[in-house]
Design a protein around this motif. Structure first.
Motif, mmCIF file in Angstrom:
data_model
loop_
_atom_site.group_PDB
_atom_site.id
_atom_site.type_symbol
_atom_site.label_atom_id
_atom_site.label_comp_id
_atom_site.label_asym_id
_atom_site.label_seq_id
_atom_site.Cartn_x
_atom_site.Cartn_y
_atom_site.Cartn_z
ATOM 1 N N LEU A 35 35.595 30.774 37.310
ATOM 2 C CA LEU A 35 36.142 32.004 38.070
ATOM 3 C C LEU A 35 35.449 33.625 38.096
ATOM 4 C CD1 LEU A 35 39.883 31.088 38.535
ATOM 5 C CD2 LEU A 35 38.316 31.379 40.443
ATOM 6 N N PRO A 36 35.197 34.641 39.093
ATOM 7 C CA PRO A 36 34.870 35.838 38.950
ATOM 8 C C PRO A 36 35.760 36.334 37.959
ATOM 9 C CG PRO A 36 35.128 35.170 40.776
ATOM 10 C CD PRO A 36 36.139 34.239 40.328
ATOM 11 N N ALA A 37 35.102 37.539 37.361
ATOM 12 C CA ALA A 37 36.008 37.966 35.965
ATOM 13 C C ALA A 37 37.855 38.830 36.580
ATOM 14 C CB ALA A 37 35.854 38.912 35.666
ATOM 15 N N ARG A 38 38.836 38.479 36.318
ATOM 16 C CA ARG A 38 40.016 38.754 37.066
ATOM 17 C C ARG A 38 40.123 40.108 36.439
ATOM 18 N NH1 ARG A 38 46.328 38.052 34.698
ATOM 19 N NH2 ARG A 38 46.804 38.176 36.565
ATOM 20 N N PRO A 39 40.283 41.130 37.302
ATOM 21 C CA PRO A 39 40.600 42.463 36.589
ATOM 22 C C PRO A 39 42.200 43.185 36.178
ATOM 23 C CG PRO A 39 40.827 42.784 39.501
ATOM 24 C CD PRO A 39 39.869 41.095 38.482
ATOM 25 N N ASP A 40 42.115 43.480 35.552
ATOM 26 C CA ASP A 40 43.436 44.126 34.837
ATOM 27 C C ASP A 40 44.403 45.381 36.411
ATOM 28 O OD1 ASP A 40 43.194 42.788 32.796
ATOM 29 O OD2 ASP A 40 42.663 44.333 31.701
ATOM 30 N N ASP A 41 43.906 46.319 37.156
ATOM 31 C CA ASP A 41 44.410 46.976 37.963
ATOM 32 C C ASP A 41 44.911 46.448 38.819
ATOM 33 O OD1 ASP A 41 45.280 49.869 38.701
ATOM 34 O OD2 ASP A 41 43.469 48.467 40.070
ATOM 35 N N ALA A 42 46.295 46.239 39.402
ATOM 36 C CA ALA A 42 46.805 45.814 40.327
ATOM 37 C C ALA A 42 46.248 46.200 41.794
ATOM 38 C CB ALA A 42 48.566 46.226 40.626
ATOM 39 N N TRP A 49 41.444 38.708 44.502
ATOM 40 C CA TRP A 49 42.192 38.080 45.204
ATOM 41 C C TRP A 49 41.277 37.205 46.462
ATOM 42 C CZ3 TRP A 49 45.228 33.688 43.719
ATOM 43 C CH2 TRP A 49 45.250 32.655 44.552
ATOM 44 N N GLN A 50 41.853 38.638 47.594
ATOM 45 C CA GLN A 50 40.776 38.791 48.955
ATOM 46 C C GLN A 50 39.690 37.847 48.701
ATOM 47 O OE1 GLN A 50 42.281 42.639 50.056
ATOM 48 N NE2 GLN A 50 43.700 41.099 50.907
ATOM 49 N N GLY A 51 38.638 38.811 48.170
ATOM 50 C CA GLY A 51 37.607 38.071 47.974
ATOM 51 C C GLY A 51 36.592 36.734 46.926
ATOM 52 N N MET A 52 38.288 36.177 46.913
ATOM 53 C CA MET A 52 37.472 34.841 46.257
ATOM 54 C C MET A 52 37.982 33.377 48.014
ATOM 55 S SD MET A 52 38.980 34.283 42.507
ATOM 56 C CE MET A 52 41.093 34.680 43.140
ATOM 57 N N THR A 53 37.355 32.382 47.573
ATOM 58 C CA THR A 53 37.414 31.620 48.073
ATOM 59 C C THR A 53 38.767 30.366 48.308
ATOM 60 O OG1 THR A 53 36.127 30.172 46.716
ATOM 61 C CG2 THR A 53 34.590 30.434 48.918
ATOM 62 N N GLU A 54 39.080 29.587 49.617
ATOM 63 C CA GLU A 54 40.796 29.060 48.912
ATOM 64 C C GLU A 54 40.579 27.946 47.813
ATOM 65 O OE1 GLU A 54 42.853 26.122 51.840
ATOM 66 O OE2 GLU A 54 41.895 27.493 53.374
ATOM 67 N N GLU A 55 39.449 27.528 47.434
ATOM 68 C CA GLU A 55 39.108 26.451 46.232
ATOM 69 C C GLU A 55 39.078 27.666 45.269
ATOM 70 O OE1 GLU A 55 39.066 23.662 44.146
ATOM 71 O OE2 GLU A 55 39.757 23.676 45.805
ATOM 72 N N GLN A 56 38.946 29.159 45.566
ATOM 73 C CA GLN A 56 38.384 29.705 43.854
ATOM 74 C C GLN A 56 40.816 30.276 44.216
ATOM 75 O OE1 GLN A 56 35.695 32.183 45.210
ATOM 76 N NE2 GLN A 56 34.930 32.164 43.692
ATOM 77 N N GLN A 57 41.107 30.546 45.051
ATOM 78 C CA GLN A 57 42.087 30.784 44.860
ATOM 79 C C GLN A 57 43.170 30.203 43.814
ATOM 80 O OE1 GLN A 57 43.174 31.599 49.119
ATOM 81 N NE2 GLN A 57 42.368 34.008 48.570
#
Length: 116
Positions: A35-42, A49-57
């Motif tokens: 997965l792409p690195a998850r940022p700490d900032d909300a 989250w919005q930039g990921m595909t359904e499978e990545q989500q």
């Protein structure tokens, strides 16, 4: 939800804790790498989250679930699981197929002890 685990299962929990935690950790690490690195900032996390595909989500949700179960096994109770449950059945389900044969046998014995 209250789960009372019999004292007789303490040795099973002790034998399962590390291999189940390791199986969950290996699965979580593989997802983290994929997965792409998850940022700490909300706000940035929403964009992530919005930039990921359904499978990545789906994989990101599974990663959060695996991390919560690992924390629970390590003594940091996770939401949705009884604080006095040292080995939630969900942890065994997620570790199923990612452990050795002897560990699978311990998992079966633990399930039987909990149900009976």
């Amino acid at each position: 939800m209250t789960v009372t685990v019999e004292t007789g299962t303490d040795s099973l929990v002790a034998g399962l804790r590390l291999p189940v935690w390791n199986a969950l950790a290996e699965r979580a690490d593989a997802l983290r790498r994929a997965l792409p690195a998850r940022p700490d900032d909300a706000v940035q996390r929403l964009t992530w989250w919005q930039g990921m595909t359904e499978e990545q989500q789906r994989q990101a949700v599974l990663l959060e679930h695996l991390d919560a179960l690992r924390g629970h096994i390590a003594g940091r109770p996770a939401l949705g699981y009884a604080q006095d449950d040292p080995m939630p059945l969900a942890a065994l389900e997620e570790a199923e197929g990612f452990t050795s044969g002897p560990v699978a046998g311990l998992m079966a014995a633990y399930r039987a002890a909990r149900s009976g």
